[in-house]
Design an enzyme around this catalytic site. Structure first.
Site, PDB file in Angstrom:
ATOM      1  N   ASN A  10       0.867  -1.184   0.000  1.00  0.00           N
ATOM      2  CA  ASN A  10       0.000   0.000   0.000  1.00  0.00           C
ATOM      3  C   ASN A  10       0.896   1.224   0.000  1.00  0.00           C
ATOM      4  OD1 ASN A  10      -1.797   2.054   0.483  1.00  0.00           O
ATOM      5  ND2 ASN A  10      -2.442   1.326   2.524  1.00  0.00           N
ATOM      6  N   LYS A  12       0.101   4.244  -0.258  1.00  0.00           N
ATOM      7  CA  LYS A  12      -0.544   5.416   0.378  1.00  0.00           C
ATOM      8  C   LYS A  12      -0.302   6.668  -0.483  1.00  0.00           C
ATOM      9  CE  LYS A  12      -0.213   3.092   4.809  1.00  0.00           C
ATOM     10  NZ  LYS A  12      -0.070   3.161   6.251  1.00  0.00           N
ATOM     11  N   HIS A  95      -9.551   1.017   5.367  1.00  0.00           N
ATOM     12  CA  HIS A  95      -8.248   1.282   5.992  1.00  0.00           C
ATOM     13  C   HIS A  95      -8.438   2.261   7.157  1.00  0.00           C
ATOM     14  CE1 HIS A  95      -4.123   2.394   6.685  1.00  0.00           C
ATOM     15  NE2 HIS A  95      -3.763   1.352   5.960  1.00  0.00           N
ATOM     16  N   GLU A  97      -6.744   4.631   8.214  1.00  0.00           N
ATOM     17  CA  GLU A  97      -6.493   6.054   7.937  1.00  0.00           C
ATOM     18  C   GLU A  97      -7.732   6.711   7.349  1.00  0.00           C
ATOM     19  OE1 GLU A  97      -2.962   5.317   5.650  1.00  0.00           O
ATOM     20  OE2 GLU A  97      -1.884   4.794   7.495  1.00  0.00           O
ATOM     21  N   GLU A 167      -4.977  -4.941  10.722  1.00  0.00           N
ATOM     22  CA  GLU A 167      -3.946  -3.921  10.916  1.00  0.00           C
ATOM     23  C   GLU A 167      -4.211  -3.195  12.232  1.00  0.00           C
ATOM     24  OE1 GLU A 167      -2.243  -2.669   6.829  1.00  0.00           O
ATOM     25  OE2 GLU A 167      -4.004  -1.452   7.164  1.00  0.00           O
ATOM     26  N   GLY A 173       2.754   2.351  10.936  1.00  0.00           N
ATOM     27  CA  GLY A 173       3.691   3.464  10.796  1.00  0.00           C
ATOM     28  C   GLY A 173       4.412   3.834  12.087  1.00  0.00           C
ATOM     29  N   SER A 213       3.785  -1.968  10.526  1.00  0.00           N
ATOM     30  CA  SER A 213       5.242  -2.028  10.745  1.00  0.00           C
ATOM     31  C   SER A 213       5.826  -3.394  10.424  1.00  0.00           C
ATOM     32  CB  SER A 213       5.588  -1.608  12.179  1.00  0.00           C
ATOM     33  OG  SER A 213       5.209  -0.263  12.392  1.00  0.00           O
TER      34      SER A 213
HETATM   35  P1  13P Z   1       3.169   0.440   7.750  1.00  0.00           P
HETATM   36  O1  13P Z   1       3.709  -0.818   7.131  1.00  0.00           O
HETATM   37  O2  13P Z   1       3.851   1.681   7.258  1.00  0.00           O
HETATM   38  O3  13P Z   1       3.076   0.349   9.238  1.00  0.00           O
HETATM   39  O4  13P Z   1       1.645   0.590   7.220  1.00  0.00           O
HETATM   40  C1  13P Z   1       0.798  -0.490   7.265  1.00  0.00           C
HETATM   41  C2  13P Z   1      -0.434  -0.138   6.523  1.00  0.00           C
HETATM   42  O5  13P Z   1      -1.185   0.725   6.925  1.00  0.00           O
HETATM   43  C3  13P Z   1      -0.704  -0.849   5.269  1.00  0.00           C
HETATM   44  O6  13P Z   1      -1.981  -0.597   4.804  1.00  0.00           O
END
Ligand code: 13P
Length: 251
Positions: A10, A12, A95, A97, A167, A173, A213
């Site tokens: 992803n 982003k 997601h 976010e 997740e 992150g 992560s």
């Molecule tokens: P990270 O791998 O940067 O922690 O993000 C995970 C994520 O949100 C994948 O959709």
């Protein structure tokens, strides 16, 4: 049942056009070594170019989002039918976010799932609890509610086209990865609950990815957990060497 591992990147809201093409080109040069499914989720604006770069590639492509509306006067939105018409295979839905920053809640996510399936896209439905919920010991109830919110009432065929990504928000992150026992406990719980909602067969067939992560140095132990079927990778999917190492860890 043996499930094929699946590693998804992803991207982003990262990279520019040149960076996106360069990353796709570098990954594409290594597909001969892939023994698991691999998919990329670039920004909408790079989908066509990345798709061109990956022509005839084993690497699959998906969008990070879709509209909850089917078509019409929704300025700036991108519909399921548009994504299907350019040959997208997957789409991310739910997601954390988007749940947090774009206030996407149950009703909107259910509409998105329905539209994705209607137009032949394969949704990756993301679930996961914030730290506060885990600290209270309510993480299982939280993801169970997220599953029941949106995954009820599908036909066997529809539900078979969905992948789940667990997740935990506190791991996204942050550099704080779930331990293998935390990940396995949640994935096993999610699979058990799928069995309750649908059937043991569907539960055993469904791929459940871990995200948060996930890096080259922890991917292997996570992917060895019996109910972890791969990863949804954020930060580490932006560097070819790291993402390739994670793909390697999945096989
Ligand atoms: P990270 O791998 O940067 O922690 O993000 C995970 C994520 O949100 C994948 O959709």
């Amino acid at each position: 049942m043996k499930r094929k591992k699946f590693v998804a990147g992803n991207w982003k809201m990262n990279l520019d056009l040149e960076g996106a093409k360069a990353l796709a080109t570098e990954l594409n040069a290594h597909t001969g070594e892939f023994h698991c499914d691999v998919a990329l989720f670039p920004s909408y604006v790079f989908l066509a170019e990345v798709q061109h770069t990956l022509k005839h590639s084993k690497i699959r492509l998906g969008a990070q989002n879709l509209s909850y509306s089917e078509n019409g006067a929704y300025t700036g939105e991108v519909s399921a039918s548009m994504l299907a018409s350019i040959g997208m295979e997957y789409v991310l839905i739910g997601h954390s976010e988007r749940r947090e920053y774009l206030n996407e809640e149950r009703d909107v996510l259910c509409l998105k799932l329905r539209l994705a399936l209607k137009y032949g896209l394969k949704p990756i439905y993301c679930i996961g609890e914030p730290a506060s919920v885990r600290n209270e010991g309510l993480h299982k109830e939280f993801v169970r509610d997220q599953m029941e919110d949106c995954l009820s009432d599908f036909t066997t065929e529809e539900i078979s086209n969905i992948t789940i990504a667990y997740e935990p928000i506190w791991a996204i992150g942050t550099g704080v990865t779930a331990t293998t026992s935390q990940a396995q406990e949640m994935h096993e719980y999610i699979r058990q609950h799928l069995g309750d909602m649908y059937s043991e067969e569907i539960a055993q067939r469904m791929r459940i990815l871990y995200g948060g992560s996930c890096k080259p140095d922890n991917a292997k132990e996570l992917f060895l957990c019996p109910d972890v079927d791969g990863g949804l990778i954020g930060g580490a999917s932006l560097k070819a060497a790291d993402f390739l190492a994670i793909i390697e860890a999945a096989q």
